[in-house]
Write an enzyme that holds these catalytic residues in place. Structure first.
Site, mmCIF file in Angstrom:
data_model
loop_
_atom_site.group_PDB
_atom_site.id
_atom_site.type_symbol
_atom_site.label_atom_id
_atom_site.label_comp_id
_atom_site.label_asym_id
_atom_site.label_seq_id
_atom_site.Cartn_x
_atom_site.Cartn_y
_atom_site.Cartn_z
ATOM 1 N N GLU A 90 0.814 -1.221 0.000
ATOM 2 C CA GLU A 90 0.000 0.000 0.000
ATOM 3 C C GLU A 90 0.846 1.269 0.000
ATOM 4 O OE1 GLU A 90 -3.159 -0.033 -0.560
ATOM 5 O OE2 GLU A 90 -3.175 -2.226 -0.521
ATOM 6 N N ARG A 149 10.016 -9.041 -6.049
ATOM 7 C CA ARG A 149 10.104 -10.464 -6.389
ATOM 8 C C ARG A 149 9.380 -10.809 -7.692
ATOM 9 N NH1 ARG A 149 9.543 -13.785 -2.769
ATOM 10 N NH2 ARG A 149 9.455 -12.569 -0.866
ATOM 11 N N ARG A 150 8.566 -9.891 -8.183
ATOM 12 C CA ARG A 150 7.872 -10.144 -9.453
ATOM 13 C C ARG A 150 7.686 -8.837 -10.199
ATOM 14 N NH1 ARG A 150 2.466 -8.662 -8.689
ATOM 15 N NH2 ARG A 150 1.886 -8.391 -6.486
ATOM 16 N N LEU A 156 9.114 -2.272 2.504
ATOM 17 C CA LEU A 156 8.944 -3.718 2.513
ATOM 18 C C LEU A 156 8.426 -4.183 3.865
ATOM 19 C CD1 LEU A 156 9.600 -6.011 0.463
ATOM 20 C CD2 LEU A 156 11.779 -6.278 1.637
ATOM 21 N N TYR A 200 6.617 -7.729 16.946
ATOM 22 C CA TYR A 200 6.537 -6.789 15.817
ATOM 23 C C TYR A 200 7.388 -5.555 16.084
ATOM 24 C CZ TYR A 200 4.468 -3.709 12.293
ATOM 25 O OH TYR A 200 4.294 -2.853 11.234
ATOM 26 N N LYS A 232 11.099 -4.445 14.342
ATOM 27 C CA LYS A 232 11.211 -3.132 13.703
ATOM 28 C C LYS A 232 12.345 -2.319 14.324
ATOM 29 C CE LYS A 232 7.689 -3.255 10.782
ATOM 30 N NZ LYS A 232 7.890 -3.168 9.313
ATOM 31 N N LEU A 289 -1.950 2.787 9.736
ATOM 32 C CA LEU A 289 -2.053 3.323 8.379
ATOM 33 C C LEU A 289 -3.490 3.242 7.883
ATOM 34 C CD1 LEU A 289 1.150 1.721 6.817
ATOM 35 C CD2 LEU A 289 0.820 4.131 7.398
ATOM 36 N N ARG A 294 -7.840 -7.742 5.211
ATOM 37 C CA ARG A 294 -7.405 -7.945 6.591
ATOM 38 C C ARG A 294 -8.545 -7.517 7.491
ATOM 39 N NH1 ARG A 294 -1.200 -5.493 6.746
ATOM 40 N NH2 ARG A 294 -0.308 -6.816 5.099
#
Length: 274
Positions: free
Chosen positions: A67, A90-91, A130, A181, A185, A208, A216
């Protein structure tokens, strides 16, 4: 003597009312608290951006499919303050808008990043958005993405000539935290600092606010609950993703001699609105 049913209800309601008053008072204090002195945007923000354009710098984005990264890419493409924008992921991403035609894409295997060091060479500025969640990737997967991939990318960026590294972290990040978490960080923040970039900016946004493409449920419920609180206290508990992105872009254009800067949620709001 024990209180009667009616009196007991009044005591409970009184306690709830008192709690709400105390919470409101605390939020009000936080909302109106002074923020540390920030570099001021010049009266003409566009002049700063134009100065950056003239420097002919390049940048890369990690996490452009998420996002924040997606919005950051949109903002950079729209404003064209960098001569070259590269996304490392990765893509390969597909874009319908012609405005994205000059965006360079480097596809890498994050589990073998050393083999893709060339993707991180020749960039002046790096933006790292990321990240994943424990719910989505499990504890080991979360640590691998939010710590290992992020740190290795920063190391390769430093070796490749990057001078200004921008990290999207989290409010409350602390390497000593008992919460996984926040501890992860905080750990990666500190380890990247040791890489000694010429300029290192850490963004610590609160919750956010965005229309997340990924479903989610917990976040959607929390965002719904936060909406009325955000209306009254906009800078305390949350921040729109678009504000974070504008803060990143505005900050990149600033002339700042501070080697390491940590921008908490209130500062992000201030820079994002500049």
């Amino acid at each position: 003597m024990l209180p009667g049913p009616g009196e007991g209800s009044r005591l409970v309601l009184g306690g709830v009312a008192l709690l709400l008053v105390l919470v409101s008072f605390l939020l009000h204090r936080l909302e109106h608290a002074e923020i540390p002195e920030l570099p001021r945007m010049a009266e003409n923000k566009e002049k700063l951006r134009e100065d950056l354009r003239k420097e002919n710098k390049s940048c890369f984005i990690l996490g452009a499919s998420g996002e924040t990264g997606k919005e950051l890419l949109k903002e950079l493409v729209k404003n064209r303050i960098f001569s070259k924008v590269t996304i490392v992921g990765r893509r390969k991403l597909t874009f319908d808008d012609e405005a994205y035609k000059d965006v360079v894409q480097e596809v890498v295997d994050f589990d073998r990043l050393d083999e893709y060091s060339s993707a991180f060479q020749g960039h002046d500025v790096g933006f790292c958005c990321l990240g994943t969640t424990k719910a989505k990737s499990g504890e080991a997967g979360f640590i691998r993405v939010d710590h290992d991939y992020v740190l290795k990318s920063a190391q390769l960026a430093k070796a490749g000539g990057c001078t200004h590294f921008n990290l999207q972290s989290s409010k409350g990040a602390d390497k000593s935290s008992s919460f996984l978490y926040l501890r992860v960080k905080g750990e990666v923040e500190a380890e990247i600092e040791h890489l000694d970039f010429d300029r290192y900016t850490i963004f610590r946004p609160a919750f956010l606010m965005c229309d997340r493409a990924e479903n989610r449920l917990g976040e959607r419920i929390f965002q719904t609950v936060l909406t009325p609180i955000t209306y009254l206290f906009p800078t305390v508990l949350s921040v729109p993703v678009t504000t974070v992105v504008k803060a990143m872009v505005n900050n990149a254009a600033l002339r700042n001699d501070k080697k390491v800067e940590i921008l908490e949620n209130k500062a992000i709001h201030a820079l994002g609105r500049a």
